[in-house]
Design a protein around this motif. Structure first.
Motif, short mmCIF file in Angstrom:
data_model
loop_
_atom_site.label_atom_id
_atom_site.label_comp_id
_atom_site.label_asym_id
_atom_site.label_seq_id
_atom_site.Cartn_x
_atom_site.Cartn_y
_atom_site.Cartn_z
N ARG A 156 0.90 -1.10 0.02
CA ARG A 156 -0.15 0.14 0.09
C ARG A 156 0.85 1.27 -0.07
NH1 ARG A 156 -2.62 2.66 4.82
NH2 ARG A 156 -4.13 4.21 3.86
N ASP A 157 0.36 2.27 -0.88
CA ASP A 157 1.25 3.49 -0.91
C ASP A 157 2.76 3.36 -1.24
OD1 ASP A 157 -0.98 4.89 -0.44
OD2 ASP A 157 -0.76 4.94 1.66
N ASP A 158 2.97 2.33 -2.04
CA ASP A 158 4.11 2.13 -2.54
C ASP A 158 4.22 2.30 -4.06
OD1 ASP A 158 7.17 1.52 -2.34
OD2 ASP A 158 6.42 -0.26 -3.55
N TYR A 159 5.01 2.79 -4.67
CA TYR A 159 5.01 3.03 -6.10
C TYR A 159 6.48 2.42 -6.86
CZ TYR A 159 0.95 5.73 -5.52
OH TYR A 159 -0.39 6.22 -5.37
N GLU A 160 6.51 2.16 -8.06
CA GLU A 160 7.45 1.86 -8.78
C GLU A 160 7.58 2.78 -9.98
OE1 GLU A 160 9.51 -0.75 -7.89
OE2 GLU A 160 8.16 -1.29 -6.39
N THR A 161 8.87 3.48 -10.05
CA THR A 161 9.13 4.40 -11.29
C THR A 161 9.39 3.56 -12.41
OG1 THR A 161 9.98 6.03 -9.63
CG2 THR A 161 10.65 6.28 -12.08
N LYS A 162 8.63 4.19 -13.49
CA LYS A 162 8.76 3.59 -14.87
C LYS A 162 10.04 4.21 -15.64
CE LYS A 162 4.03 4.35 -15.14
NZ LYS A 162 2.82 5.18 -15.66
N MET A 163 10.76 3.22 -16.12
CA MET A 163 11.69 4.06 -16.95
C MET A 163 11.49 4.36 -18.41
SD MET A 163 15.16 4.37 -17.29
CE MET A 163 16.39 3.25 -16.92
N PRO A 164 11.71 5.60 -18.62
CA PRO A 164 11.05 6.33 -19.79
C PRO A 164 11.59 5.71 -21.18
CG PRO A 164 12.58 7.78 -18.54
CD PRO A 164 12.07 6.56 -17.67
N GLN A 165 11.06 5.55 -21.97
CA GLN A 165 11.79 5.08 -23.29
C GLN A 165 11.55 6.13 -24.32
OE1 GLN A 165 12.71 2.11 -23.60
NE2 GLN A 165 12.40 1.83 -21.40
N ILE A 166 12.78 6.78 -24.83
CA ILE A 166 12.79 7.82 -25.62
C ILE A 166 13.33 7.30 -27.13
CG2 ILE A 166 13.91 9.86 -26.22
CD1 ILE A 166 14.00 10.70 -23.28
N GLY A 167 14.17 6.48 -27.01
CA GLY A 167 14.85 5.82 -28.12
C GLY A 167 16.11 5.25 -28.13
N ASP A 168 16.80 4.68 -28.80
CA ASP A 168 17.98 3.51 -28.78
C ASP A 168 19.28 4.41 -28.95
OD1 ASP A 168 16.20 1.55 -28.40
OD2 ASP A 168 15.83 1.29 -30.71
N SER A 169 19.31 5.51 -29.09
CA SER A 169 20.76 5.94 -29.37
C SER A 169 21.39 6.31 -27.92
CB SER A 169 20.70 7.60 -30.10
OG SER A 169 20.29 8.47 -29.26
N ALA A 170 22.73 6.66 -27.95
CA ALA A 170 23.29 6.85 -26.85
C ALA A 170 22.91 8.07 -25.88
CB ALA A 170 24.78 6.95 -26.90
N ASP A 171 22.58 9.24 -26.92
CA ASP A 171 22.18 10.25 -26.16
C ASP A 171 20.63 10.01 -25.64
OD1 ASP A 171 24.22 11.69 -26.89
OD2 ASP A 171 23.42 12.54 -28.83
#
Length: 122
Positions: free
Chosen positions: A35-50
């Motif tokens: 309860r009242d615990d969350y898991e941060t999502k890893m954002p997905q922007i692209g595949d390049s090193a940047d």
């Protein structure tokens, strides 16, 4: 503390908790088993090193926010329990009343300003 004043603080705490949960859900998903615990999502922007570097920076910032928001929710839950037990607004250190002014600014406060300043506690 008067019942009417306690009700005001209870509404304030519940509103703050609702706002924090809404903000959390914008970048994290609720943990189904805790309860009242969350898991941060890893954002997905692209595949390049940047892109990967940006994703890691965003994830790191989101983790920090997640911990902060979860801690505040935990403190709000504790304050709501104190209201139920008629112990809200009492300093955990010196057992004196916490000022209404402090509680208005920081409704989940656990310590009066004197103890907060002397001991660097919240």
């Amino acid at each position: 503390m008067e019942k009417k004043t306690l009700e005001k603080f209870k509404k304030l705490l519940e509103g703050e908790k609702k706002k924090l949960k809404k903000q959390l859900q914008s970048f994290a998903k609720p943990n189904a088993s805790v309860r009242d615990d969350y898991e941060t999502k890893m954002p997905q922007i692209g595949d390049s090193a940047d892109d990967n570097a940006i994703e890691i920076a965003m994830y790191d910032n989101a983790l920090s926010l997640e911990r902060n928001f979860e801690s505040r929710i935990k403190n709000i839950n504790a304050a709501l329990k104190k209201i139920e037990k008629d112990k809200y607004g009492i300093c955990e250190e010196c057992k004196k009343n916490i000022s209404d002014a402090r509680l208005k600014l920081y409704p989940e406060a656990r310590h009066c300003m004197r103890c907060h300043k002397n001991n660097k506690v919240n």
